[in-house]
Scaffold this motif. Sequence first.
Motif, PDB file in Angstrom:
ATOM      1  N   GLY A 578       0.797  -1.130  -0.039  1.00 15.18           N
ATOM      2  CA  GLY A 578      -0.022   0.025   0.094  1.00 15.18           C
ATOM      3  C   GLY A 578       0.778   1.197  -0.218  1.00 15.18           C
ATOM      4  N   GLY A 579       0.289   2.309  -0.721  1.00 12.91           N
ATOM      5  CA  GLY A 579       0.961   3.569  -0.806  1.00 12.91           C
ATOM      6  C   GLY A 579       0.052   4.594  -1.233  1.00 12.91           C
ATOM      7  N   GLU A 580       0.602   5.801  -1.495  1.00 17.11           N
ATOM      8  CA  GLU A 580      -0.159   6.821  -1.829  1.00 17.11           C
ATOM      9  C   GLU A 580      -0.715   6.879  -3.166  1.00 17.11           C
ATOM     10  OE1 GLU A 580       3.085   7.871  -0.064  1.00 17.11           O
ATOM     11  OE2 GLU A 580       1.850   7.116   1.427  1.00 17.11           O
ATOM     12  N   PHE A 581      -1.920   6.530  -3.509  1.00 15.85           N
ATOM     13  CA  PHE A 581      -3.079   5.887  -2.707  1.00 15.85           C
ATOM     14  C   PHE A 581      -3.581   4.931  -3.489  1.00 15.85           C
ATOM     15  CE2 PHE A 581      -2.711  10.721  -2.238  1.00 15.85           C
ATOM     16  CZ  PHE A 581      -2.595  10.682  -0.794  1.00 15.85           C
ATOM     17  N   PHE A 582      -3.212   3.755  -2.938  1.00 19.86           N
ATOM     18  CA  PHE A 582      -3.591   2.358  -3.670  1.00 19.86           C
ATOM     19  C   PHE A 582      -3.216   1.152  -2.585  1.00 19.86           C
ATOM     20  CE2 PHE A 582       0.867   2.741  -4.132  1.00 19.86           C
ATOM     21  CZ  PHE A 582       1.395   1.224  -4.279  1.00 19.86           C
ATOM     22  N   PHE A 583      -3.906   0.169  -2.936  1.00 24.89           N
ATOM     23  CA  PHE A 583      -3.582  -1.281  -2.698  1.00 24.89           C
ATOM     24  C   PHE A 583      -3.106  -2.168  -3.640  1.00 24.89           C
ATOM     25  CE2 PHE A 583      -5.893  -0.167   1.385  1.00 24.89           C
ATOM     26  CZ  PHE A 583      -4.992  -0.173   2.501  1.00 24.89           C
ATOM     27  N   ARG A 584      -2.050  -2.867  -3.700  1.00 25.69           N
ATOM     28  CA  ARG A 584      -1.709  -3.898  -4.564  1.00 25.69           C
ATOM     29  C   ARG A 584      -1.652  -5.329  -3.974  1.00 25.69           C
ATOM     30  NH1 ARG A 584       3.561  -1.934  -6.553  1.00 25.69           N
ATOM     31  NH2 ARG A 584       2.049  -0.377  -7.661  1.00 25.69           N
ATOM     32  N   THR A 595      -9.271 -19.165   6.525  1.00 26.36           N
ATOM     33  CA  THR A 595      -8.614 -18.096   7.056  1.00 26.36           C
ATOM     34  C   THR A 595      -7.537 -17.632   5.880  1.00 26.36           C
ATOM     35  OG1 THR A 595      -8.746 -18.713   9.254  1.00 26.36           O
ATOM     36  CG2 THR A 595      -6.985 -17.342   8.815  1.00 26.36           C
ATOM     37  N   VAL A 596      -7.468 -16.471   5.793  1.00 30.51           N
ATOM     38  CA  VAL A 596      -6.351 -15.818   5.043  1.00 30.51           C
ATOM     39  C   VAL A 596      -5.631 -14.712   5.741  1.00 30.51           C
ATOM     40  CG1 VAL A 596      -6.114 -14.513   2.813  1.00 30.51           C
ATOM     41  CG2 VAL A 596      -7.895 -16.010   2.735  1.00 30.51           C
ATOM     42  N   THR A 597      -3.979 -14.827   5.567  1.00 32.07           N
ATOM     43  CA  THR A 597      -3.345 -13.910   6.239  1.00 32.07           C
ATOM     44  C   THR A 597      -2.992 -13.017   5.149  1.00 32.07           C
ATOM     45  OG1 THR A 597      -2.450 -15.582   7.596  1.00 32.07           O
ATOM     46  CG2 THR A 597      -1.164 -13.743   7.110  1.00 32.07           C
ATOM     47  N   PHE A 598      -3.317 -11.798   5.660  1.00 31.14           N
ATOM     48  CA  PHE A 598      -2.793 -10.529   4.667  1.00 31.14           C
ATOM     49  C   PHE A 598      -1.507  -9.843   5.120  1.00 31.14           C
ATOM     50  CE2 PHE A 598      -7.455 -10.776   4.206  1.00 31.14           C
ATOM     51  CZ  PHE A 598      -7.507 -10.745   2.712  1.00 31.14           C
ATOM     52  N   ALA A 599      -0.373 -10.102   4.449  1.00 31.84           N
ATOM     53  CA  ALA A 599       0.883  -9.591   4.465  1.00 31.84           C
ATOM     54  C   ALA A 599       0.969  -8.173   4.081  1.00 31.84           C
ATOM     55  CB  ALA A 599       1.819 -10.388   4.166  1.00 31.84           C
ATOM     56  N   PHE A 600       0.647  -7.139   4.934  1.00 29.46           N
ATOM     57  CA  PHE A 600       0.586  -5.727   4.357  1.00 29.46           C
ATOM     58  C   PHE A 600       1.784  -5.183   4.476  1.00 29.46           C
ATOM     59  CE2 PHE A 600      -0.430  -1.196   5.735  1.00 29.46           C
ATOM     60  CZ  PHE A 600      -0.236  -0.755   4.501  1.00 29.46           C
ATOM     61  N   GLN A 601       2.483  -4.481   3.498  1.00 31.43           N
ATOM     62  CA  GLN A 601       3.680  -3.736   3.381  1.00 31.43           C
ATOM     63  C   GLN A 601       3.409  -2.317   3.132  1.00 31.43           C
ATOM     64  OE1 GLN A 601       6.521  -4.742   0.755  1.00 31.43           O
ATOM     65  NE2 GLN A 601       8.300  -3.611   1.665  1.00 31.43           N
ATOM     66  N   ASN A 602       3.607  -1.396   3.920  1.00 30.07           N
ATOM     67  CA  ASN A 602       3.496   0.230   3.491  1.00 30.07           C
ATOM     68  C   ASN A 602       4.781   0.782   2.787  1.00 30.07           C
ATOM     69  OD1 ASN A 602       3.008   2.824   3.211  1.00 30.07           O
ATOM     70  ND2 ASN A 602       2.881   3.316   5.773  1.00 30.07           N
ATOM     71  N   ILE A 603       4.676   0.947   1.370  1.00 28.09           N
ATOM     72  CA  ILE A 603       5.640   1.310   0.590  1.00 28.09           C
ATOM     73  C   ILE A 603       5.330   2.711   0.405  1.00 28.09           C
ATOM     74  CG2 ILE A 603       6.014  -1.193  -0.386  1.00 28.09           C
ATOM     75  CD1 ILE A 603       4.602  -0.312  -2.928  1.00 28.09           C
ATOM     76  N   GLY A 604       4.458   3.292   0.963  1.00 31.48           N
ATOM     77  CA  GLY A 604       4.421   4.932   0.739  1.00 31.48           C
ATOM     78  C   GLY A 604       5.315   5.644   1.720  1.00 31.48           C
ATOM     79  N   HIS A 605       4.727   6.905   1.604  1.00 34.65           N
ATOM     80  CA  HIS A 605       5.478   8.022   2.429  1.00 34.65           C
ATOM     81  C   HIS A 605       5.027   8.233   3.753  1.00 34.65           C
ATOM     82  CE1 HIS A 605       6.571   8.258  -1.929  1.00 34.65           C
ATOM     83  NE2 HIS A 605       7.700   8.757  -1.496  1.00 34.65           N
ATOM     84  N   THR A 617      -4.954  -3.757  10.731  1.00 35.25           N
ATOM     85  CA  THR A 617      -3.736  -3.729  11.240  1.00 35.25           C
ATOM     86  C   THR A 617      -3.499  -2.395  12.261  1.00 35.25           C
ATOM     87  OG1 THR A 617      -2.765  -2.322   9.376  1.00 35.25           O
ATOM     88  CG2 THR A 617      -2.750  -4.975   8.981  1.00 35.25           C
ATOM     89  N   PRO A 618      -2.540  -2.307  12.895  1.00 35.54           N
ATOM     90  CA  PRO A 618      -2.258  -0.752  13.345  1.00 35.54           C
ATOM     91  C   PRO A 618      -1.836   0.105  12.224  1.00 35.54           C
ATOM     92  CG  PRO A 618      -1.064  -2.939  14.750  1.00 35.54           C
ATOM     93  CD  PRO A 618      -1.676  -3.313  13.338  1.00 35.54           C
ATOM     94  N   LEU A 619      -1.831   1.173  12.922  1.00 37.33           N
ATOM     95  CA  LEU A 619      -1.233   2.091  11.636  1.00 37.33           C
ATOM     96  C   LEU A 619       0.437   1.848  11.535  1.00 37.33           C
ATOM     97  CD1 LEU A 619      -2.721   4.735  10.291  1.00 37.33           C
ATOM     98  CD2 LEU A 619      -1.350   6.028  12.146  1.00 37.33           C
ATOM     99  N   ILE A 620       0.735   1.652  10.240  1.00 37.44           N
ATOM    100  CA  ILE A 620       2.098   1.231   9.888  1.00 37.44           C
ATOM    101  C   ILE A 620       2.659   2.328   9.218  1.00 37.44           C
ATOM    102  CG2 ILE A 620       3.280  -0.493   8.541  1.00 37.44           C
ATOM    103  CD1 ILE A 620       1.494  -1.862  10.739  1.00 37.44           C
ATOM    104  N   GLN A 621       3.870   2.354   9.800  1.00 37.29           N
ATOM    105  CA  GLN A 621       4.706   3.692   9.114  1.00 37.29           C
ATOM    106  C   GLN A 621       5.271   3.104   7.847  1.00 37.29           C
ATOM    107  OE1 GLN A 621       5.076   6.724  10.329  1.00 37.29           O
ATOM    108  NE2 GLN A 621       3.463   5.916  11.995  1.00 37.29           N
ATOM    109  N   PRO A 622       5.839   4.206   7.135  1.00 39.03           N
ATOM    110  CA  PRO A 622       6.506   3.700   5.804  1.00 39.03           C
ATOM    111  C   PRO A 622       7.566   2.751   5.884  1.00 39.03           C
ATOM    112  CG  PRO A 622       6.178   6.135   5.938  1.00 39.03           C
ATOM    113  CD  PRO A 622       5.901   5.622   7.407  1.00 39.03           C
ATOM    114  N   GLY A 623       7.643   1.987   5.165  1.00 37.31           N
ATOM    115  CA  GLY A 623       8.801   0.810   5.124  1.00 37.31           C
ATOM    116  C   GLY A 623       8.556  -0.142   6.204  1.00 37.31           C
ATOM    117  N   GLN A 624       7.518  -0.433   6.968  1.00 37.25           N
ATOM    118  CA  GLN A 624       7.025  -1.185   7.866  1.00 37.25           C
ATOM    119  C   GLN A 624       6.266  -2.173   7.524  1.00 37.25           C
ATOM    120  OE1 GLN A 624       9.012  -1.399  10.967  1.00 37.25           O
ATOM    121  NE2 GLN A 624       9.929   0.271   9.567  1.00 37.25           N
ATOM    122  N   THR A 625       5.765  -3.462   7.955  1.00 32.64           N
ATOM    123  CA  THR A 625       5.029  -4.295   7.500  1.00 32.64           C
ATOM    124  C   THR A 625       4.318  -4.907   8.813  1.00 32.64           C
ATOM    125  OG1 THR A 625       6.705  -6.226   7.790  1.00 32.64           O
ATOM    126  CG2 THR A 625       6.806  -5.053   5.527  1.00 32.64           C
ATOM    127  N   ALA A 626       3.215  -5.650   8.429  1.00 31.05           N
ATOM    128  CA  ALA A 626       2.272  -6.289   9.441  1.00 31.05           C
ATOM    129  C   ALA A 626       1.458  -7.230   8.839  1.00 31.05           C
ATOM    130  CB  ALA A 626       1.355  -5.054  10.131  1.00 31.05           C
TER     131      ALA A 626
END
Length: 659
Positions: A578-584, A595-605, A617-626
């Motif tokens: 995810g980034g500004e402003f999309f999910f891929r 059960t599906v595990t969604f591995a979210f990576q913030n690639i935005g700013h 998920t919690p609020l994820i900072q740029p470059g972090q994953t959850a």
Amino acid sequence: MSLTTKISTGGRWKGVLALAVLAVAAAALSGCGGMSSTAAPAATSTAPAGNVESAGSPPTEWGTNAAGWPAHNYDLSNTRATTSSDINSTNVSKLKPLWKFKLPYVGQFGAYASNPIVLDGVVYIEDPDSNVYALNQHTGKVVWEHLYKSPTPSGGPNGLALGFGQLFGATEGSAFALDPKTGKQLWTRHLTNNKNEGIDMAPQLYDGKVLISTIPGSATNFYHPGALGIVYSLNAKTGATVWKFNTIKDGYKLFGNPKVNSGGGLWYPPAVDSSGRVFMGVANPAPYPGTPEFPNGSSRPGPDLYTDSLVALNGATGKLLWYRQVTPHDIRDYDFQVAPIVTSQTVNGANTEIVIGAGKAGKVVAFRSDNGKRLWTRNVGVHKFDSGSFSLKKAVCYEPGELGGVETPMALSGNLVYVPWVDLCFNATATGINSTNLNGGTGGLAAIDAATGKVVWKHNLPSPAYGSATVANDVVFTATLAGTIYAYDAKTGKALWNTQASAGINSFPAITKDMLIIGAGAPGKVKNPQNTITAYSLNAPAGGAKTQTAPSSAAGSGVAGTPGQPASTKATTVQVKGGEFFFRLSAKSTAKPGTVTFAFQNIGHVAHDFRINGKQTPLIQPGQTAKLAVAFKKDGSYPYLCTVPGHAEAGMKGVFTVG
């Protein structure tokens, strides 16, 4: 990556050409200080001194196509101003849509964040997936396409340059040259040194060379420790490196801590003067504002040269001539990234060549081009908490914020420089930045005396002015994130015309003999947007514009909001970027409940989260994953979104299908 070219003749497609990519190495950044420098050059050159007679010369095609739009910013001075158009203050209100080209791909910052190139009756565009299209200037029909399917870092501002008989551009990590008549690839050169670096600018062409820069970001992350930007001057015929310049003064030592720091690079084409000097605006250092371990940029003490600087080089050799840093030790993402403008003005009674730069700090600065002496500085837009350190705990809303200030190119005509600006506040502490509302903010356009820095006139606008400034004779244009295109009298600021585009605008127009050609594809502000390149013409017939489409889908990447077939998989883990402003998403469906595990990576700013089926998920900072494990008990369609205010409306939403 996929590299395919198709050529269209009379609406019929003939032939498919698969082309391979060559590999080469590169990249390194260096920071800039606030004084002239005669230190050892930061360039590596394999070129002779060069032919003085040809110094500062544009491609010959530019001179014979003045009524087109031959370069990203029209000329080597980056003026974005033409007098070879019929558009003026008496007839600008007659502009009407002639044709539209439907943009098939959407990236992090929309469907188009560049500038069309127009020569010999053909419009050339590059989308955020590095796909190149040649369109008939009068109908918008596709002449040929070359699909790279290589996502550009941040989704732009990438772009093209045409000259020396070739069409130049870049993918995420490589520069390339195409045959402008067929789209056939002629050469390619890999320029990034690692997976954390990329390319996100349109090339500049001069003296038989192609100038382009890497940046400390890729399609998957930004400002990863150890990443930086290097400027390359390439031989236009072969792509071989002539010289390179590291925009980080100490290179991969990165201010003493490469395990934490990154920075530099160019976002927009440099200016080149008639002496062959290259003037470039360098981007910011990182991390910013800092990390829990290193608040307020303490991992990189000192000025962090040559970031946030105007740098002058010898265009033949890459030797450093001088530099001036505008924001030492930047902790606010205050790039000095906008394309500099070269102009001659009367200063203290003498005709003087000056170079004018600007950036996200909301400062416009003029320097003497020969020695870098600062002549004037002018703030534009709102400024608050724009200097000094941040508190460790109490957040303040600083302005210009991370996506504010002067984001996009200025223009110059006569003695006036036209500056678009963005007012958008961001909350920050010493360790992080969070947006308030990325769909909020306002903007404006100012006309500033190029010799003195005095504001001659200005207009405040209700939406951020991400559409650059562009001049046709006595008319200056700008455009906003809300999709409104404005035209003003260039001398007085009198409002002459405005029109609503089919989507938000964060791209820049080309102006031809009778057309204004602009992309509308920015997310978030226009309901039911249609992402298009639109040609507005003085001679458009009644009945409205006809919309053309690409012959083959350049989408299919899984980006939310783009065409293409959704992927289907039985896998229980789905990768989400995810980034500004999309999910891929790596898959948009699963075959059966479970059960599906969604591995979210913030690639935005900025910070994002991911919510689906009542879990997030919690609020994820740029470059972090959850990771988010979600149980689906029955077949159905399950919406997902980012819950940060404004982000879903901007495009961070979609539907996951079960069954």
